[in-house]
Structures are given as structure tokens and as C-alpha cells.
Design an enzyme around this catalytic site. Structure first.
Site, short mmCIF file in Angstrom:
data_model
loop_
_atom_site.label_atom_id
_atom_site.label_comp_id
_atom_site.label_asym_id
_atom_site.label_seq_id
_atom_site.Cartn_x
_atom_site.Cartn_y
_atom_site.Cartn_z
N GLU A 23 -5.46 9.57 0.69
CA GLU A 23 -5.82 8.22 0.53
C GLU A 23 -7.03 8.25 -0.38
OE1 GLU A 23 -4.30 6.01 1.96
OE2 GLU A 23 -3.10 6.90 3.66
N SER A 35 -4.12 1.16 -4.51
CA SER A 35 -3.67 0.07 -4.17
C SER A 35 -4.71 -0.99 -3.85
CB SER A 35 -2.64 0.25 -2.77
OG SER A 35 -3.39 0.66 -1.80
N HIS A 58 1.22 5.16 -2.69
CA HIS A 58 1.74 6.56 -2.30
C HIS A 58 2.62 7.05 -3.11
CE1 HIS A 58 -1.12 7.50 1.06
NE2 HIS A 58 -0.72 6.34 1.55
N HIS A 113 0.72 -1.05 -0.10
CA HIS A 113 -0.11 0.10 0.18
C HIS A 113 0.63 1.44 0.05
CE1 HIS A 113 -2.88 3.01 1.08
NE2 HIS A 113 -2.01 3.52 2.23
FE FE Z 1 -2.05 5.40 3.12
#
Ligand code: FE
Ligand code: PHE
Length: 292
Positions: A192, A211, A151, A146
């Protein structure tokens, strides 16, 4: 920087987490520093761990076209190797050259002030452990897949990268004003779970979407969730779920908008938020269509 994080072991407050204690090992025989960073424990990855990363990468990369934003797709190759868990130093050579950011390893979720402080210094904390095969499809806590896949490509975009640093600086201030939790919602609904409107349609830029094998379709295409234009007060009033797909997403027009929206002093916003009730996830206010 070199003091072992004794406090880390006893601090239960974690950023964006649930009620459960975080699952990483926060002592590691003294290898965790006071700022919660630690060396990436690359040697302890097993062949099965590398295989998990490879399979996650392949599956996720295959479904990006038409769902992930252009900035993400363009930067993804900068992560380098796809068939094993990358060494963070390899990525840092490219990332630092691109935007001055670097990634630092952490044992898992960390408390809000150290988290904000790292971001303010253009250091992005990346959890180094990877999920077990039985968590292949869904994991509540962030793991290395993730954090890296979701990110890090976005940190190659100069404007978005500046936004995340500004967020960290604003976070330190929010923490002092007791508004850390409200500001955390803005992180949730942008970094996010953010959506962006491109000329060719809606796309995801939020790492939690990018993700996730199921949430990409849900967030970008499904008729189920509400999509609202990003409004700071609205987003910071809106509670979120950490164990299901989001019931609402906030849409930006471009990254410059995000940067400009967050330039002013948030103190009056925090004051307003003190008397405004929270909005549960999935609820529309009068006048909202949910179809941004
Ligand atoms: Fe995160
Ligand atoms: N500008 C905000 C303040 O003064 C801080 C902030 C920056 C918040 C970026 C969110 C994102 O408090």
C-alpha cells in the site's frame, strides 16, 4: 465457489479497515460467493461513475513522472481504456498472460483469511463500486479506482507479483498463529505505501500512494515524513494511520529484496513481536535518521 456468502453479511472483521462497517453491499441478492468474490456489476455504473473514473485517471496519470516507479509507469497502459471503468475480463486477458494473476470483483473490504486465500491463489480482489463525486479527492475505503489504478499495474511485474502471492500464503499461516494483524502492517508498508530507490531517485510503488492525488508528492518528495530502510520487525511494530497521509514510509532497494526478505519462516519474528512494544506512526527510534 458458488455458495452464497451468508457469513459475509454478518462478519464485521475486515482487512485494513476502520471501526466503521464496510460500505459495500455484501448480499447482492445472493450474487456474492463464499470466497467473497462476485460478478463485476458493470451494468449498474452510471455515466457519472464512468466520468469520475476518467477524471481520476487523467489527473493521476499526469503526475506520475518522477514520482511513480518505472514498473508502474510501464504497466499502466495495460489497464486498457481510460475514459470509462474497464471491464475486469478485458484486463485479465493481459494480466494472466503477463504473470498468471487475475483480478476478481468483491463488494468491498473482506475479512483477512479470505483475503489471504485469494492472494495465495494469484487472485487479486478488486472492489467494483466507485466513489461519489464529493469524495473525488479523498476516500478512506478502497474503491474501484484505488484497486485498479493503484494495485493492478504492479501485478504485471513478475517479481512483485510473486511477492504478493507469497504474502497471501504467509498470511494464511499468520492467521493461524494469531499474527494476522502484525503481518497486515507489512502489507500496509509495502503493497500500500511502499517506496523504492531507483538509480534516479526515490519512487512510489505502493497503491495507496499511487492512487492518491496528494500523497504522491508527500510520500516521495516532502521533507515531512520519515523514510526508513525496510526492516521487517520495524515495519511490523509500526502502527499506521488510515485517515491521513502516512507519517513514515519504508524504502526497498528492488523487488527482489522484498521477495528475499520474506522467504524465511516468520514464526520467530511473530514470537519476538509478542514482547516488543508497538511503535506509534511518526516516531523514530534511537539511531534512526528517518532519511533513507
Ligand atoms: Fe489497497
Ligand atoms: N515467509 C513468511 C512466513 O513463513 C511469510 C511471508 C511471505 C510474509 C511474504 C510476508 C510476505 O511466515
Amino acid at each position: 465457489m458458488d455458495t452464497p456468502a451468508a457469513a459475509a453479511v454478518v462478519t464485521p472483521a475486515v482487512y485494513g479497515a476502520s471501526d466503521r462497517p464496510p460500505r459495500g453491499d455484501y448480499s447482492r441478492g445472493g450474487a456474492v460467493h463464499a470466497d467473497y468474490t462476485c460478478p463485476q456489476d458493470w451494468a449498474s455504473y452510471t455515466p457519472a461513475d464512468h466520468e469520475t473514473y476518467k477524471r481520476l485517471y487523467e489527473r493521476q496519470a499526469a503526475q506520475l513522472p518522477g514520482l511513480a516507479c518505472d514498473a508502474f509507469i510501464k504497466a499502466l497502459p495495460s489497464l486498457g481504456v481510460k475514459d470509462r471503468i474497464p471491464r475486469f475480463e478485458e484486463i485479465n486477458e493481459r494480466l494472466h498472460r503477463a504473470t498468471g494473476w487475475e483480478i476478481v470483483a468483491v463488494p468491498g473490504l473482506i475479512p483477512e483469511l479470505p483475503f489471504f486465500t485469494l492472494l495465495a491463489n494469484r487472485k487479486f480482489p478488486v472492489t467494483d463500486w466507485i466513489r461519489k463525486p464529493e469524495e473525488f479527492n479523498y476516500i478512506v475505503e478502497p474503491d474501484v479506482f484505488h484497486d485498479l489504478f493503484g494495485h493492478v499495474p504492479m501485478l504485471f511485474d513478475p517479481v512483485f507479483a510473486d511477492y504478493v502471492q507469497r504474502y497471501g500464503q504467509g498470511g494464511i499461516k499468520a492467521h493461524e498463529l494469531g499474527a494476522g494483524e502484525k503481518l497486515a502492517r507489512l502489507y500496509w508498508y509495502t503493497v500500500e505505501f511502499g517506496l523504492i530507490r531507483q538509480t534516479d531517485g526515490l519512487r512510489a510503488y505502493g497503491a495507496g500512494i499511487l492512487s492518491s492525488v496528494g500523497e504522491l508528492q508527500h510520500a516521495v518528495r516532502s521533507g515531512e515524513p520519515h523514510r526508513l530502510p525496510l526492516d521487517l520487525l520495524r515495519a511490523m511494530r509500526t502502527r499506521y494511520k488510515i485517515d491521513t497521509y502516512q507519517a513514515n514510509y519504508f524504502v526497498i532497494e528492488n523487488f527482489a529484496q522484498l521477495f528475499e526478505f520474506t522467504a524465511p519462516d516468520f514464526t520467530p519474528l511473530y514470537q519476538a513481536l509478542e514482547v516488543l512494544p508497538d511503535i506509534p506512526p511518526g516516531v523514530l527510534l534511537p539511531g534512526e535518521s528517518g532519511k533513507a
